[in-house]
Write a protein that holds these residues in place. Structure first.
Motif, PDB file in Angstrom:
ATOM      1  N   ALA A 174       0.113   8.013  -5.321  1.00  0.00           N
ATOM      2  CA  ALA A 174       0.076   6.702  -4.672  1.00  0.00           C
ATOM      3  C   ALA A 174       1.061   5.740  -5.340  1.00  0.00           C
ATOM      4  O   ALA A 174       1.780   4.990  -4.656  1.00  0.00           O
ATOM      5  N   ALA A 175       1.111   5.753  -6.675  1.00  0.00           N
ATOM      6  CA  ALA A 175       2.040   4.879  -7.387  1.00  0.00           C
ATOM      7  C   ALA A 175       3.489   5.227  -7.074  1.00  0.00           C
ATOM      8  O   ALA A 175       4.342   4.338  -6.956  1.00  0.00           O
ATOM      9  N   LEU A 176       3.782   6.504  -6.925  1.00  0.00           N
ATOM     10  CA  LEU A 176       5.147   6.920  -6.606  1.00  0.00           C
ATOM     11  C   LEU A 176       5.583   6.391  -5.247  1.00  0.00           C
ATOM     12  O   LEU A 176       6.715   5.900  -5.087  1.00  0.00           O
ATOM     13  N   ILE A 177       4.710   6.481  -4.256  1.00  0.00           N
ATOM     14  CA  ILE A 177       5.066   5.976  -2.931  1.00  0.00           C
ATOM     15  C   ILE A 177       5.308   4.475  -2.973  1.00  0.00           C
ATOM     16  O   ILE A 177       6.279   3.958  -2.396  1.00  0.00           O
ATOM     17  N   VAL A 178       4.432   3.752  -3.655  1.00  0.00           N
ATOM     18  CA  VAL A 178       4.600   2.299  -3.763  1.00  0.00           C
ATOM     19  C   VAL A 178       5.904   1.960  -4.469  1.00  0.00           C
ATOM     20  O   VAL A 178       6.663   1.086  -4.021  1.00  0.00           O
ATOM     21  N   SER A 179       6.200   2.657  -5.561  1.00  0.00           N
ATOM     22  CA  SER A 179       7.402   2.364  -6.329  1.00  0.00           C
ATOM     23  C   SER A 179       8.673   2.708  -5.555  1.00  0.00           C
ATOM     24  O   SER A 179       9.678   1.989  -5.638  1.00  0.00           O
ATOM     25  N   VAL A 180       8.635   3.780  -4.815  1.00  0.00           N
ATOM     26  CA  VAL A 180       9.799   4.180  -4.022  1.00  0.00           C
ATOM     27  C   VAL A 180      10.091   3.167  -2.920  1.00  0.00           C
ATOM     28  O   VAL A 180      11.246   2.881  -2.608  1.00  0.00           O
ATOM     29  N   ARG A 181       9.050   2.588  -2.342  1.00  0.00           N
ATOM     30  CA  ARG A 181       9.229   1.678  -1.216  1.00  0.00           C
ATOM     31  C   ARG A 181       9.475   0.229  -1.637  1.00  0.00           C
ATOM     32  O   ARG A 181      10.025  -0.549  -0.860  1.00  0.00           O
ATOM     33  N   ALA A 182       9.073  -0.147  -2.847  1.00  0.00           N
ATOM     34  CA  ALA A 182       9.124  -1.554  -3.261  1.00  0.00           C
ATOM     35  C   ALA A 182      10.538  -2.001  -3.602  1.00  0.00           C
ATOM     36  O   ALA A 182      11.378  -1.210  -4.026  1.00  0.00           O
ATOM     37  N   ARG A 183      10.769  -3.313  -3.449  1.00  0.00           N
ATOM     38  CA  ARG A 183      12.072  -3.890  -3.768  1.00  0.00           C
ATOM     39  C   ARG A 183      12.266  -4.070  -5.269  1.00  0.00           C
ATOM     40  O   ARG A 183      13.372  -3.953  -5.775  1.00  0.00           O
ATOM     41  N   ASN A 184      11.167  -4.372  -5.955  1.00  0.00           N
ATOM     42  CA  ASN A 184      11.235  -4.605  -7.393  1.00  0.00           C
ATOM     43  C   ASN A 184       9.876  -4.320  -8.009  1.00  0.00           C
ATOM     44  O   ASN A 184       8.917  -3.990  -7.301  1.00  0.00           O
ATOM     45  N   ARG A 185       9.809  -4.488  -9.324  1.00  0.00           N
ATOM     46  CA  ARG A 185       8.576  -4.150 -10.027  1.00  0.00           C
ATOM     47  C   ARG A 185       7.434  -5.099  -9.682  1.00  0.00           C
ATOM     48  O   ARG A 185       6.275  -4.686  -9.600  1.00  0.00           O
ATOM     49  N   ALA A 186       7.744  -6.365  -9.487  1.00  0.00           N
ATOM     50  CA  ALA A 186       6.701  -7.346  -9.183  1.00  0.00           C
ATOM     51  C   ALA A 186       5.998  -7.010  -7.871  1.00  0.00           C
ATOM     52  O   ALA A 186       4.764  -7.001  -7.796  1.00  0.00           O
ATOM     53  N   SER A 187       6.790  -6.751  -6.840  1.00  0.00           N
ATOM     54  CA  SER A 187       6.181  -6.428  -5.547  1.00  0.00           C
ATOM     55  C   SER A 187       5.434  -5.099  -5.610  1.00  0.00           C
ATOM     56  O   SER A 187       4.373  -4.934  -4.999  1.00  0.00           O
ATOM     57  N   ALA A 188       5.976  -4.140  -6.361  1.00  0.00           N
ATOM     58  CA  ALA A 188       5.297  -2.856  -6.512  1.00  0.00           C
ATOM     59  C   ALA A 188       3.963  -3.029  -7.223  1.00  0.00           C
ATOM     60  O   ALA A 188       2.946  -2.424  -6.832  1.00  0.00           O
ATOM     61  N   THR A 189       3.951  -3.865  -8.256  1.00  0.00           N
ATOM     62  CA  THR A 189       2.721  -4.084  -9.005  1.00  0.00           C
ATOM     63  C   THR A 189       1.661  -4.748  -8.144  1.00  0.00           C
ATOM     64  O   THR A 189       0.483  -4.362  -8.166  1.00  0.00           O
ATOM     65  N   LEU A 190       2.050  -5.743  -7.366  1.00  0.00           N
ATOM     66  CA  LEU A 190       1.098  -6.431  -6.503  1.00  0.00           C
ATOM     67  C   LEU A 190       0.527  -5.489  -5.448  1.00  0.00           C
ATOM     68  O   LEU A 190      -0.683  -5.478  -5.186  1.00  0.00           O
ATOM     69  N   THR A 191       1.394  -4.695  -4.846  1.00  0.00           N
ATOM     70  CA  THR A 191       0.936  -3.770  -3.811  1.00  0.00           C
ATOM     71  C   THR A 191       0.004  -2.721  -4.388  1.00  0.00           C
ATOM     72  O   THR A 191      -1.074  -2.438  -3.831  1.00  0.00           O
ATOM     73  N   TYR A 192       0.412  -2.143  -5.498  1.00  0.00           N
ATOM     74  CA  TYR A 192      -0.407  -1.096  -6.120  1.00  0.00           C
ATOM     75  C   TYR A 192      -1.733  -1.659  -6.605  1.00  0.00           C
ATOM     76  O   TYR A 192      -2.791  -1.039  -6.439  1.00  0.00           O
ATOM     77  N   ALA A 193      -1.701  -2.859  -7.204  1.00  0.00           N
ATOM     78  CA  ALA A 193      -2.938  -3.489  -7.672  1.00  0.00           C
ATOM     79  C   ALA A 193      -3.889  -3.752  -6.510  1.00  0.00           C
ATOM     80  O   ALA A 193      -5.114  -3.610  -6.655  1.00  0.00           O
ATOM     81  N   ALA A 194      -3.334  -4.117  -5.354  1.00  0.00           N
ATOM     82  CA  ALA A 194      -4.184  -4.351  -4.182  1.00  0.00           C
ATOM     83  C   ALA A 194      -4.870  -3.064  -3.744  1.00  0.00           C
ATOM     84  O   ALA A 194      -6.068  -3.061  -3.420  1.00  0.00           O
TER      85      ALA A 194
END
Length: 264
Positions: A174-194
């Protein structure tokens, strides 16, 4: 190149990931110190339906030896650890480096886009045995401090480790998919945390409220019940295999998404 990337990830994240490993040990120490007092007040605590349902299960009563000593495998902090541990390196790369502009330079090296995702998954995979070993050590530490080590089935507690590893594998994908799709670390962190918070809340509600146990099946946490494993439940094998399979499939999807990106 993959070996160099693994070495880079180790140098960069060994401290933060290593500190996470102390969580189950701290939980085990606390449980071991409090277990005698909790068991003396078992009837009083069990009279509180909210607390009894959250701490117990349909396999073990609240404040039984199995319930308490399995806490290093299933304490809320440990459940969050299973999601945070793989996210530390994965959200930093590729999402973090994409936001900083460093991913272009990395991909300019002889490293295939899919190989980047595979290397990240491999790095976390190598760390999973360490995490579950610390969870097991936390349970044994709790039993030792509480004076219950000679009364428990150590082998059954060891069997609780593979499902924990499978759960970490699911969150890795799940983290890999979020990280691959995100623009940056902040957006990836927020999405994954949600995602993690929602899964945790749904599972908690399924544990606490009556008549909504079915809700747990919609989260990875719902297929992880270490106290059931310790007590001899057989479906844990299918659940563990299912979680690990989902993790592998999500990793493959992440690798394909990364390969199809038109930019870094």
């Amino acid at each position: 190149m993959r070996r160099a990337l693994l070495a880079f990830l180790w140098r960069r994240h060994r401290l933060s990931m290593g500190l996470c490993l102390f969580i189950p040990l701290l939980v085990g120490t606390g449980v071991g110190l409090m277990a005698p007092q909790l068991q003396q007040q078992r009837e009083a605590f069990a009279s509180l339906p909210f607390l009894a349902r959250f701490l117990g299960s349909n396999a073990a009563s609240a404040f039984s030896n199995v319930t308490l000593l399995s806490f290093p495998f299933r304490h809320p902090l440990v459940l969050l650890l299973y999601a945070v541990f793989p996210a530390i390196p994965i959200l930093a790369l590729p999402a973090g480096e994409r936001g900083r502009g460093g991913l272009d330079m990395l991909l300019a090296a002889p490293l295939d886009r899919r190989a980047l995702v595979h290397a990240l998954a491999l790095f976390v995979l190598l760390g999973i045995p360490i995490v579950i070993a610390f969870c097991f050590a936390g349970s044994m530490l709790a039993a030792l401090i509480a004076g219950e080590l000679e009364r428990i089935d150590v082998a059954r507690f060891a069997l609780a480790a593979p499902p924990a590893g499978a759960l970490i594998a699911t969150w890795t994908g799940a983290a890999l998919i979020v990280s691959v799709r995100a623009r940056n670390r902040a957006s990836a962190t927020l999405t994954y945390a949600a995602f993690v918070t929602t899964a945790f809340l749904i599972d908690s509600i399924a544990r606490i409220a009556t008549g909504v146990e079915w809700m747990a099946k919609f989260t990875p946490y719902g297929y992880y019940r270490p106290d059931h494993v310790i007590l001899g439940s057989t479906p844990w094998i299918a659940n563990a295999v299912g979680l690990a399979t989902v993790g592998v499939l999500l990793t493959l999807v992440a690798a394909e998404l990364q390969a199809r990106r038109t930019s870094a």
